[in-house]
Design a protein around this motif. Structure first.
Motif, short mmCIF file in Angstrom:
data_model
loop_
_atom_site.label_atom_id
_atom_site.label_comp_id
_atom_site.label_asym_id
_atom_site.label_seq_id
_atom_site.Cartn_x
_atom_site.Cartn_y
_atom_site.Cartn_z
N GLU A 12 6.70 7.08 -8.43
CA GLU A 12 6.48 8.69 -8.26
C GLU A 12 6.95 9.44 -7.21
N GLU A 13 6.31 8.81 -5.97
CA GLU A 13 6.30 9.20 -4.81
C GLU A 13 7.84 9.01 -3.96
N ASP A 14 8.72 8.27 -4.53
CA ASP A 14 9.95 8.19 -4.12
C ASP A 14 10.76 9.42 -4.17
N ILE A 15 10.35 10.12 -5.10
CA ILE A 15 11.41 11.42 -5.27
C ILE A 15 10.54 12.48 -4.80
N GLU A 16 10.97 13.38 -3.98
CA GLU A 16 10.47 14.58 -3.70
C GLU A 16 10.51 15.78 -4.78
N GLU A 17 9.61 16.70 -4.68
CA GLU A 17 9.56 17.89 -5.66
C GLU A 17 11.09 18.42 -5.61
N GLU A 18 11.73 18.89 -6.77
CA GLU A 18 13.18 19.42 -6.84
C GLU A 18 13.93 18.61 -6.13
N ASP A 19 13.93 17.30 -6.39
CA ASP A 19 15.16 16.49 -5.68
C ASP A 19 15.40 15.50 -6.74
N TYR A 33 15.32 12.63 -11.55
CA TYR A 33 14.87 13.92 -11.22
C TYR A 33 13.57 14.17 -11.01
N ARG A 34 13.02 15.00 -10.14
CA ARG A 34 11.53 15.26 -10.19
C ARG A 34 11.70 16.92 -10.02
N ASN A 38 6.49 18.74 -11.17
CA ASN A 38 6.22 17.38 -11.16
C ASN A 38 6.49 16.56 -12.71
N TYR A 40 9.46 14.47 -14.71
CA TYR A 40 10.78 13.31 -14.14
C TYR A 40 11.65 13.59 -15.63
#
Ligand code: FES
Length: 106
Positions: A12-19, A33-34, A38, A40
């Motif tokens: 989960e933490e591999d993707i920043e918010e709105e990234d 996408y995240r 929050n 996905y």
């Protein structure tokens, strides 16, 4: 790692918010996408206009803007939103479990 047809795509933490990040599996490529909420989502990794990686594009709200010609898709539905793209993206089910993002690509 696979589980009843599901494949681990990332943490989960591999993707920043709105990234968005790229996920390759075999000879296939996907975009994960995240959202700002929050949530996905997953789509095919290549733009439907030409074969460019959407993970190199820009996430804006629920849209991904292709880096090549600035076409846009709604990554939550795959719907084409701005020319020159006119063909929708394929989307894939995702689930979160124990901090991992799983994708079903069948
Ligand atoms: S390759 Fe994506 S808009 Fe042209």
């Amino acid at each position: 790692m696979t589980y009843e047809g599901w494949i681990t795509a990332c943490e989960e933490e591999d993707i920043e918010e709105e990234d968005v990040i790229r996920f390759d599996y075999g000879d296939r490529t996907f975009a994960i996408y995240r959202s700002a909420k929050n949530e996905y989502f997953a789509t095919d990794g290549y733009c439907t206009h030409e074969k460019f990686h959407l993970a190199d594009g820009l996430v804006m709200g629920n849209h991904i803007e292709c880096p090549k010609h600035n076409g846009r898709f709604d990554y939550t539905t795959g719907e084409a939103k701005r020319a020159p793209v006119c063909q929708a993206l394929k989307t894939y089910p995702l689930k979160q479990e124990s901090g991992l993002i799983w994708i079903r690509i069948n």
